[in-house]
Design a protein around this motif. Sequence first.
Motif, short mmCIF file in Angstrom:
data_model
loop_
_atom_site.label_atom_id
_atom_site.label_comp_id
_atom_site.label_asym_id
_atom_site.label_seq_id
_atom_site.Cartn_x
_atom_site.Cartn_y
_atom_site.Cartn_z
N UNK A 106 7.97 95.20 0.32
CA UNK A 106 8.68 96.20 -0.70
C UNK A 106 8.77 97.43 -0.14
N UNK A 107 9.75 98.41 0.03
CA UNK A 107 9.66 99.61 0.53
C UNK A 107 10.52 100.55 -0.56
N UNK A 139 17.94 90.99 3.29
CA UNK A 139 17.40 92.11 2.77
C UNK A 139 17.98 92.34 1.34
N UNK A 140 17.27 92.92 0.38
CA UNK A 140 17.66 93.22 -1.12
C UNK A 140 17.67 94.75 -1.32
N UNK A 141 18.39 95.21 -2.19
CA UNK A 141 18.30 96.68 -2.58
C UNK A 141 18.40 96.64 -4.24
N UNK A 196 12.78 93.99 0.02
CA UNK A 196 13.53 94.71 -0.87
C UNK A 196 13.32 96.15 -0.64
N UNK A 197 14.35 97.06 -0.90
CA UNK A 197 14.35 98.25 -0.68
C UNK A 197 14.68 98.91 -1.95
N UNK A 244 4.52 97.78 -3.95
CA UNK A 244 5.12 98.15 -2.63
C UNK A 244 3.66 98.24 -1.67
N UNK A 245 2.66 98.23 -2.27
CA UNK A 245 1.43 98.49 -1.59
C UNK A 245 1.22 99.83 -0.88
N UNK A 246 2.05 100.74 -1.84
CA UNK A 246 2.35 102.25 -1.56
C UNK A 246 3.00 102.37 -0.08
#
Length: 356
Positions: free
Chosen positions: A249-250, A278-280, A326-327, A348-350
Amino acid sequence: MRKMETKILKVTPSNPEIHVIKIAAEIIKEGGTVAFPTETVYGLGANALDSDAVMKIFIAKNRPADNPLIVHVSSKEEIHFLVEELPEKVELLIENFWPGPLTLILKKSKIVPNETTAGLNTVAIRMPKHEVALALIEQAGVPIAAPSANLAGKPSPTLAEHVKKDLYGRIDAIIDAGPTNIGVESTVIDMTSAVPMLLRPGGITLEQLKNILGKVELHPTVLSEKSLLVEKIPSPGMKHRHYAPNAKLIIIEGKKMEKIMNKVQEIAHEYMKEGKKVGILANNESKFMYNADVIKSAGNRNDFTEIARNLFRLLREFDEENVDVVIAEGISLKGIGLAIMNRLRKAASYNIINVD
Ligand code: AMP
Ligand code: MG
């Protein structure tokens, strides 16, 4: 662990069938585990005063033993038995926010077992605002310790289906009363320090707390954009990996929506070029502008209540679709936005890109 038979008990959220609640309450009284809805997320409950029962929660969830549980009560008066003293400021908070998504950290009384508080001399207590939760606690006749009803590390459950996915065969029963209302967990505030300290943002906002208390300090992990090495961790839950989907996750953060959107699309394209699925995570307005494998809207861009309600469900849905990345668009830290971004950043683990 040995597979158990998990009863599924359906009830009407606003007016739960009492004979069904009694079946669940009987399980709690006998030292078993029951998942039930609150206004925030589904909780996994057991008798908070029975250390053997409480241990079953840790086992079912795979929860690290140093992460204490929140004790749920069905009346404001019950708090007196659970704490050593009740500062005046706490009474004000109770008057204003209970029942509701506010958890108070106070010095524990002797009847609260060490297993419930993970060895701390403080206890976390709240009165949920949900007819099913209140009826269950009342019928059980004991306070109910209940962390979120997910496997440790997974997003908190906002539907009974999420609980089933994580805990079926690992707990005694699940009360299904449909979706939860708020969608992120309760606010946790430490009332044992000289100045009250917000340990976890949630359903009651920082602004609401300041209105009543005046000064409130923020624990550094509430806002941290980086994983902090916190030596003295007052809320042990904060140090564990949390809310995480399987996908990477970003988060793209910034002040201008247009800049955020450009960056989201740029990163999405980079990953798609590498052959990744890719997911948004977009909003109702931006979702039409993107190109990716899976696009989901968290809701109206300015309706943070709606975004909070949808967040954990959407993180789980991306996993169902087996996306690799995932963005997600970041939002502002106002109101319940603080709780949303706190969860997203941890999930997102930062892994954050700031476009400002
Ligand atoms: P959950 O119910 O799964 O959202 O987890 C409960 C949260 O409350 C975790 O973040 C815990 O670390 C926190 N918590 C519970 N008891 C205490 C306590 N005595 N002091 C500080 N934080 C606590
Ligand atoms: Mg949890």
